[in-house]
Design a protein around this motif. Structure first.
Motif, PDB file in Angstrom:
ATOM      1  N   CYS A  12      -3.292  18.423   2.164  1.00  0.00           N
ATOM      2  CA  CYS A  12      -4.162  18.699   3.313  1.00  0.00           C
ATOM      3  C   CYS A  12      -4.330  17.451   4.177  1.00  0.00           C
ATOM      4  N   LEU A  13      -4.421  16.296   3.554  1.00  0.00           N
ATOM      5  CA  LEU A  13      -4.536  15.051   4.312  1.00  0.00           C
ATOM      6  C   LEU A  13      -3.232  14.731   5.043  1.00  0.00           C
ATOM      7  N   ARG A  14      -2.100  14.990   4.404  1.00  0.00           N
ATOM      8  CA  ARG A  14      -0.805  14.800   5.076  1.00  0.00           C
ATOM      9  C   ARG A  14      -0.710  15.705   6.293  1.00  0.00           C
ATOM     10  N   LEU A  15      -1.149  16.940   6.143  1.00  0.00           N
ATOM     11  CA  LEU A  15      -1.172  17.884   7.256  1.00  0.00           C
ATOM     12  C   LEU A  15      -2.064  17.355   8.383  1.00  0.00           C
ATOM     13  N   TYR A  16      -3.249  16.895   8.029  1.00  0.00           N
ATOM     14  CA  TYR A  16      -4.224  16.404   9.008  1.00  0.00           C
ATOM     15  C   TYR A  16      -3.636  15.275   9.862  1.00  0.00           C
ATOM     16  N   HIS A  17      -2.853  14.425   9.260  1.00  0.00           N
ATOM     17  CA  HIS A  17      -2.285  13.263   9.958  1.00  0.00           C
ATOM     18  C   HIS A  17      -0.863  13.508  10.474  1.00  0.00           C
ATOM     19  N   SER A  18      -0.386  14.740  10.416  1.00  0.00           N
ATOM     20  CA  SER A  18       1.001  15.024  10.777  1.00  0.00           C
ATOM     21  C   SER A  18       1.191  15.171  12.289  1.00  0.00           C
ATOM     22  N   PRO A  19       2.378  14.809  12.755  1.00  0.00           N
ATOM     23  CA  PRO A  19       2.696  15.045  14.167  1.00  0.00           C
ATOM     24  C   PRO A  19       2.761  16.540  14.488  1.00  0.00           C
ATOM     25  N   GLU A  20       3.096  17.348  13.486  1.00  0.00           N
ATOM     26  CA  GLU A  20       3.130  18.801  13.690  1.00  0.00           C
ATOM     27  C   GLU A  20       1.749  19.337  14.069  1.00  0.00           C
TER      28      GLU A  20
ATOM     29  N   GLN B 256      -9.370  17.260  18.456  1.00  0.00           N
ATOM     30  CA  GLN B 256      -9.937  16.734  17.209  1.00  0.00           C
ATOM     31  C   GLN B 256     -10.643  17.839  16.434  1.00  0.00           C
ATOM     32  N   VAL B 257     -11.316  18.732  17.142  1.00  0.00           N
ATOM     33  CA  VAL B 257     -11.993  19.850  16.472  1.00  0.00           C
ATOM     34  C   VAL B 257     -10.954  20.757  15.811  1.00  0.00           C
ATOM     35  N   VAL B 258      -9.830  20.986  16.484  1.00  0.00           N
ATOM     36  CA  VAL B 258      -8.754  21.794  15.881  1.00  0.00           C
ATOM     37  C   VAL B 258      -8.265  21.126  14.596  1.00  0.00           C
ATOM     38  N   LYS B 259      -8.058  19.825  14.642  1.00  0.00           N
ATOM     39  CA  LYS B 259      -7.585  19.115  13.450  1.00  0.00           C
ATOM     40  C   LYS B 259      -8.608  19.191  12.315  1.00  0.00           C
ATOM     41  N   ASP B 260      -9.880  18.990  12.636  1.00  0.00           N
ATOM     42  CA  ASP B 260     -10.920  19.063  11.602  1.00  0.00           C
ATOM     43  C   ASP B 260     -11.038  20.473  11.042  1.00  0.00           C
ATOM     44  N   MET B 261     -10.937  21.484  11.925  1.00  0.00           N
ATOM     45  CA  MET B 261     -10.986  22.870  11.471  1.00  0.00           C
ATOM     46  C   MET B 261      -9.804  23.164  10.544  1.00  0.00           C
ATOM     47  N   THR B 262      -8.630  22.651  10.889  1.00  0.00           N
ATOM     48  CA  THR B 262      -7.440  22.874  10.075  1.00  0.00           C
ATOM     49  C   THR B 262      -7.582  22.214   8.702  1.00  0.00           C
TER      50      THR B 262
ATOM     51  N   ASP C 284      -0.720  17.495  15.354  1.00  0.00           N
ATOM     52  CA  ASP C 284      -1.043  16.927  16.669  1.00  0.00           C
ATOM     53  C   ASP C 284      -0.503  17.812  17.791  1.00  0.00           C
ATOM     54  N   LYS C 285       0.733  18.255  17.629  1.00  0.00           N
ATOM     55  CA  LYS C 285       1.356  19.116  18.640  1.00  0.00           C
ATOM     56  C   LYS C 285       0.694  20.488  18.683  1.00  0.00           C
ATOM     57  N   LEU C 286       0.478  21.084  17.522  1.00  0.00           N
ATOM     58  CA  LEU C 286      -0.103  22.417  17.449  1.00  0.00           C
ATOM     59  C   LEU C 286      -1.533  22.444  17.980  1.00  0.00           C
ATOM     60  N   ALA C 287      -2.271  21.375  17.767  1.00  0.00           N
ATOM     61  CA  ALA C 287      -3.668  21.330  18.220  1.00  0.00           C
ATOM     62  C   ALA C 287      -3.767  21.554  19.726  1.00  0.00           C
ATOM     63  N   LYS C 288      -2.790  21.119  20.469  1.00  0.00           N
ATOM     64  CA  LYS C 288      -2.787  21.307  21.924  1.00  0.00           C
ATOM     65  C   LYS C 288      -2.352  22.728  22.295  1.00  0.00           C
ATOM     66  N   GLU C 289      -1.464  23.289  21.494  1.00  0.00           N
ATOM     67  CA  GLU C 289      -0.915  24.621  21.795  1.00  0.00           C
ATOM     68  C   GLU C 289      -1.912  25.751  21.598  1.00  0.00           C
ATOM     69  N   VAL C 290      -2.853  25.593  20.689  1.00  0.00           N
ATOM     70  CA  VAL C 290      -3.761  26.697  20.352  1.00  0.00           C
ATOM     71  C   VAL C 290      -5.065  26.664  21.154  1.00  0.00           C
ATOM     72  N   LEU C 291      -5.118  25.793  22.142  1.00  0.00           N
ATOM     73  CA  LEU C 291      -6.315  25.679  22.977  1.00  0.00           C
ATOM     74  C   LEU C 291      -6.086  26.352  24.326  1.00  0.00           C
ATOM     75  N   LEU C 292      -7.132  26.954  24.849  1.00  0.00           N
ATOM     76  CA  LEU C 292      -7.039  27.667  26.114  1.00  0.00           C
ATOM     77  C   LEU C 292      -7.493  26.827  27.305  1.00  0.00           C
ATOM     78  N   LYS C 293      -8.092  25.674  27.053  1.00  0.00           N
ATOM     79  CA  LYS C 293      -8.561  24.779  28.118  1.00  0.00           C
ATOM     80  C   LYS C 293      -8.028  23.382  27.855  1.00  0.00           C
ATOM     81  N   ASN C 294      -8.412  22.441  28.692  1.00  0.00           N
ATOM     82  CA  ASN C 294      -7.982  21.049  28.581  1.00  0.00           C
ATOM     83  C   ASN C 294      -8.220  20.528  27.168  1.00  0.00           C
ATOM     84  N   PRO C 295      -7.152  20.152  26.449  1.00  0.00           N
ATOM     85  CA  PRO C 295      -7.285  19.712  25.054  1.00  0.00           C
ATOM     86  C   PRO C 295      -8.130  18.450  24.872  1.00  0.00           C
TER      87      PRO C 295
END
Length: 141
Positions: free
Chosen positions: A110-118, A34-40, A120-131
């Motif tokens: 920006c809102l479309r991006l925030y709610h996009s499946p892309e 969620q923090v990744v999504k808000d930051m994005t 959602d997927k990327l938010a997990k990929e850019v984290l180094l610990k448990n998402p």
């Protein structure tokens, strides 16, 4: 016994009254994804706003501050997030017929991006610990 409990209550109340509320507590208690999504979202808004405006600078600083509260892969994550923002931010939308044609709908992008499946997927990929962890879980007192 009542006097002792009352005394303890007064001591606890005075200690709590002296503590300041943590303005970052809401971020520390959100799952990292969620923090990744808000930051994005904040970064997207910073990029679509007038670069000379205080609003753009504030959004960029907010995005950078959020990055500090998660185990973010800075080396690869920033480039991936910026590429995804670029993919979404240039789209032109048709609005209600009464709106001027030069309106691009940048906030909508920006809102479309925030709610996009892309994202959602990327938010997990850019984290180094448990998402699904939070900063608070990984850093208890």
């Amino acid at each position: 016994m009542r006097i002792a409990c009352l005394g303890l209550l007064l001591v606890c109340s005075s200690v709590l009254a002296g503590q300041k509320e943590d303005p970052m507590a809401f971020i520390k208690n959100m799952p990292y994804t969620q923090v990744v999504k808000d930051m994005t979202l904040a970064r997207c808004i910073a990029q679509v706003a007038d670069p000379k405006s205080p609003y753009s600078l504030d959004a960029a600083r907010s995005a950078n501050a959020m990055r500090e509260w998660m185990p973010f892969d800075i080396e690869n994550g920033d480039a991936k997030i910026n590429a995804l923002i670029n993919q979404f931010k240039g789209t032109t939308h048709q609005f209600h017929t009464e709106s001027p044609q030069k309106v691009k709908g940048l906030t909508l992008n920006c809102l479309r991006l925030y709610h996009s499946p892309e994202l959602d997927k990327l938010a997990k990929e850019v984290l180094l610990k448990n998402p699904q962890h939070t900063w608070q879980q990984d850093n208890p007192n």
